[in-house]
Design an enzyme around this catalytic site. Structure first.
Site, PDB file in Angstrom:
ATOM      1  CD  GLU A 101      -2.803   1.014   2.501  1.00  0.00           C
ATOM      2  OE1 GLU A 101      -3.495  -0.016   2.570  1.00  0.00           O
ATOM      3  OE2 GLU A 101      -2.850   1.921   3.356  1.00  0.00           O
ATOM      4  CB  ALA A 144     -10.792  14.126   3.215  1.00  0.00           C
ATOM      5  CG  ASP A 179     -16.439  -4.279  13.632  1.00  0.00           C
ATOM      6  OD1 ASP A 179     -17.280  -3.367  13.594  1.00  0.00           O
ATOM      7  OD2 ASP A 179     -15.254  -4.108  13.962  1.00  0.00           O
ATOM      8  CE  LYS A 231     -17.781  -2.499   5.170  1.00  0.00           C
ATOM      9  NZ  LYS A 231     -16.439  -2.218   5.673  1.00  0.00           N
TER      10      LYS A 231
HETATM   11  P1  FAD Z   1     -18.091   1.292   7.127  1.00  0.00           P
HETATM   12  O1  FAD Z   1     -18.099  -0.128   6.691  1.00  0.00           O
HETATM   13  O2  FAD Z   1     -19.170   2.172   6.600  1.00  0.00           O
HETATM   14  O3  FAD Z   1     -18.116   1.302   8.725  1.00  0.00           O
HETATM   15  C1  FAD Z   1     -18.049   2.521   9.457  1.00  0.00           C
HETATM   16  C2  FAD Z   1     -18.804   2.353  10.782  1.00  0.00           C
HETATM   17  O4  FAD Z   1     -20.194   2.207  10.510  1.00  0.00           O
HETATM   18  C3  FAD Z   1     -18.379   1.093  11.547  1.00  0.00           C
HETATM   19  O5  FAD Z   1     -18.428   1.365  12.918  1.00  0.00           O
HETATM   20  C4  FAD Z   1     -19.435   0.077  11.169  1.00  0.00           C
HETATM   21  O6  FAD Z   1     -19.608  -0.853  12.217  1.00  0.00           O
HETATM   22  C5  FAD Z   1     -20.671   0.946  10.978  1.00  0.00           C
HETATM   23  N1  FAD Z   1     -21.562   0.421   9.938  1.00  0.00           N
HETATM   24  C6  FAD Z   1     -21.228   0.052   8.688  1.00  0.00           C
HETATM   25  N2  FAD Z   1     -22.307  -0.333   7.986  1.00  0.00           N
HETATM   26  C7  FAD Z   1     -23.347  -0.222   8.835  1.00  0.00           C
HETATM   27  C8  FAD Z   1     -24.749  -0.471   8.707  1.00  0.00           C
HETATM   28  N3  FAD Z   1     -25.278  -0.914   7.556  1.00  0.00           N
HETATM   29  N4  FAD Z   1     -25.535  -0.227   9.784  1.00  0.00           N
HETATM   30  C9  FAD Z   1     -25.024   0.231  10.940  1.00  0.00           C
HETATM   31  N5  FAD Z   1     -23.706   0.493  11.126  1.00  0.00           N
HETATM   32  C10 FAD Z   1     -22.886   0.264  10.070  1.00  0.00           C
HETATM   33  N6  FAD Z   1      -9.535   6.026   4.895  1.00  0.00           N
HETATM   34  C11 FAD Z   1      -9.333   6.979   3.950  1.00  0.00           C
HETATM   35  O7  FAD Z   1      -9.776   8.124   4.137  1.00  0.00           O
HETATM   36  N7  FAD Z   1      -8.650   6.711   2.787  1.00  0.00           N
HETATM   37  C12 FAD Z   1      -8.148   5.486   2.522  1.00  0.00           C
HETATM   38  O8  FAD Z   1      -7.548   5.268   1.462  1.00  0.00           O
HETATM   39  C13 FAD Z   1      -8.330   4.453   3.498  1.00  0.00           C
HETATM   40  N8  FAD Z   1      -7.847   3.201   3.277  1.00  0.00           N
HETATM   41  C14 FAD Z   1      -8.090   2.216   4.199  1.00  0.00           C
HETATM   42  C15 FAD Z   1      -7.638   0.924   3.927  1.00  0.00           C
HETATM   43  C16 FAD Z   1      -7.849  -0.107   4.836  1.00  0.00           C
HETATM   44  C17 FAD Z   1      -7.339  -1.496   4.523  1.00  0.00           C
HETATM   45  C18 FAD Z   1      -8.535   0.167   6.058  1.00  0.00           C
HETATM   46  C19 FAD Z   1      -8.756  -0.930   7.046  1.00  0.00           C
HETATM   47  C20 FAD Z   1      -9.001   1.445   6.338  1.00  0.00           C
HETATM   48  C21 FAD Z   1      -8.794   2.477   5.413  1.00  0.00           C
HETATM   49  N9  FAD Z   1      -9.256   3.780   5.634  1.00  0.00           N
HETATM   50  C22 FAD Z   1      -9.048   4.764   4.694  1.00  0.00           C
HETATM   51  C23 FAD Z   1      -9.917   4.120   6.912  1.00  0.00           C
HETATM   52  C24 FAD Z   1     -11.456   3.918   6.873  1.00  0.00           C
HETATM   53  O9  FAD Z   1     -12.031   4.746   5.883  1.00  0.00           O
HETATM   54  C25 FAD Z   1     -12.007   4.269   8.259  1.00  0.00           C
HETATM   55  O10 FAD Z   1     -11.501   3.365   9.192  1.00  0.00           O
HETATM   56  C26 FAD Z   1     -13.512   4.404   8.402  1.00  0.00           C
HETATM   57  O11 FAD Z   1     -13.810   4.878   9.722  1.00  0.00           O
HETATM   58  C27 FAD Z   1     -14.283   3.097   8.236  1.00  0.00           C
HETATM   59  O12 FAD Z   1     -14.385   2.775   6.932  1.00  0.00           O
HETATM   60  P2  FAD Z   1     -15.240   1.499   6.449  1.00  0.00           P
HETATM   61  O13 FAD Z   1     -15.074   1.432   5.012  1.00  0.00           O
HETATM   62  O14 FAD Z   1     -14.969   0.304   7.268  1.00  0.00           O
HETATM   63  O15 FAD Z   1     -16.748   2.034   6.811  1.00  0.00           O
END
Ligand code: FAD
Length: 310
Positions: free
Chosen positions: A33, A67, A177, A184
């Site tokens: 990455e 962002a 989670d 997803k």
């Molecule tokens: P989600 O899956 O939407 O989850 C966010 C929160 O909402 C979680 O607490 C989850 O439990 C909850 N949730 C999800 N779906 C639901 C639902 N249907 N109902 C109720 N609650 C729900 N950030 C960046 O800005 N840029 C990047 O390039 C980036 N790369 C990353 C790469 C990796 C491998 C990882 C692990 C993280 C990365 N992040 C990045 C950080 C990430 O965007 C944050 O950690 C963010 O807070 C969570 O993203 P997510 O996609 O898991 O969100």
């Protein structure tokens, strides 16, 4: 024609390689990455790292997504250059932060035009305040799951998602989670990559709980620590404290940068070795745009002999 479908112009084979297929192949998938550089000097450092890491023929490389508008342009530009000038398979990160659905569609279109076929669909964090309250764009998306659906609906893309072995900071429980990852997967994600792992048992717990409910390969993220201050700041941003045994080992050598590097590589090697022996489909290295520490872990694990060749 849907975005991502091949037109009359044929794409080089390395761009269209399937990440889920590489994860399912024998031998661990190794991936790296990078983040988009801010200026020309850091861009040169990044390309030096990309060229060195390209030699070990990773399954894919990913580029993070910020962002702000200019950060996003840089992500698209770096990803496009990787697709055009290297033999590497690019995985482009994309977040819902500050973006309407129309804007997200536009970025996916830019990725498609750059030849990208694999997208890591993320929600992102509130800009400028990782621990702050998440407020979706009024015409945007609330969860990564919705972005998976959007991207899959736009064309022939393979979509990955984020996973959190230490539980996402906003999540009430590991079970929640796991539910989110199953959702997803149902929305069309075909692989997941975790937040950086410092406790192999946490990774295995999440991996097994998800495996009991759906077929979503989860690759652990790893960062060989080279700087104690940097990792302390990152762990604060992630909302996950480092496990005490890791802190103790790093603090014992904190005044000696060379020793910190050596211990960081040692810890990453031990974690990688354990997770691979327990059946992890691969390792995703957060390189911080450098290659040396990652290559040391790679060599320690003797991965050259084991990795599948794309
Ligand atoms: P989600 O899956 O939407 O989850 C966010 C929160 O909402 C979680 O607490 C989850 O439990 C909850 N949730 C999800 N779906 C639901 C639902 N249907 N109902 C109720 N609650 C729900 N950030 C960046 O800005 N840029 C990047 O390039 C980036 N790369 C990353 C790469 C990796 C491998 C990882 C692990 C993280 C990365 N992040 C990045 C950080 C990430 O965007 C944050 O950690 C963010 O807070 C969570 O993203 P997510 O996609 O898991 O969100």
């Amino acid at each position: 024609m849907a975005l991502g479908q091949s037109s009359t112009q044929r794409r080089p084979e390395h761009i269209t390689r399937s990440i889920p297929r590489m994860l399912a192949a024998q031998g661990p998938s190794i991936s790296f990455e990078f983040f988009p550089p801010k200026d020309d000097a850091s861009e040169a450092v990044l390309w030096q790292a990309i060229r060195r890491l390209e030699r070990v023929r990773p399954s894919f490389v990913s580029v993070t997504y910020g962002a702000g508008g200019t950060t996003q342009d840089r992500t698209v530009r770096v990803t496009e250059r990787i697709a055009r000038e290297t033999t590497l398979t690019p995985l482009a990160h994309l977040t819902c932060v500050n973006a309407s659905v129309a804007e997200l569609r536009q970025v996916v279109g830019q990725y498609a035009a750059a030849g990208v076929r694999s997208i890591l669909a993320l929600r992102g964090d509130p800009p400028g305040n990782v621990g702050g309250e998440w407020v979706p764009h009024p015409e945007g998306l609330d969860h990564a799951e919705d972005l998976v659906t959007l991207v899959r609906g736009l064309g022939d893309f393979t979509v990955g998602v984020a996973a959190f072995p230490d539980v996402h900071p906003e999540s009430p429980s590991l079970e929640h989670d796991v539910d989110v990852l199953v959702r997803k997967h149902a929305a069309g994600a075909s692989f997941a990559i975790t937040q950086m792992v410092f406790d192999a048992d946490s990774y295995l717990r999440l991996r097994d709980a998800v495996a009991a409910r759906c077929d979503l390969p989860i690759t652990p993220g790893l960062m060989p620590v080279t700087n104690v201050r940097q990792i302390a700041r990152m762990s604060q941003l992630m909302g996950t404290p480092l496990p005490p045994p890791v802190v103790t080992r790093l603090e014992a050598v904190a005044d000696d940068p060379e020793a910190v590097r050596a211990v960081g590589v040692e810890i990453a090697t031990e974690l990688s070795s354990r997770m691979l022996s327990e059946g992890a489909p691969g390792l995703h290295f957060i390189t911080m745009n450098r290659s040396t520490a990652t290559l040391e872990v790679y060599q320690n694990l003797d991965l050259a002999a084991a990795a599948p060749r794309p």
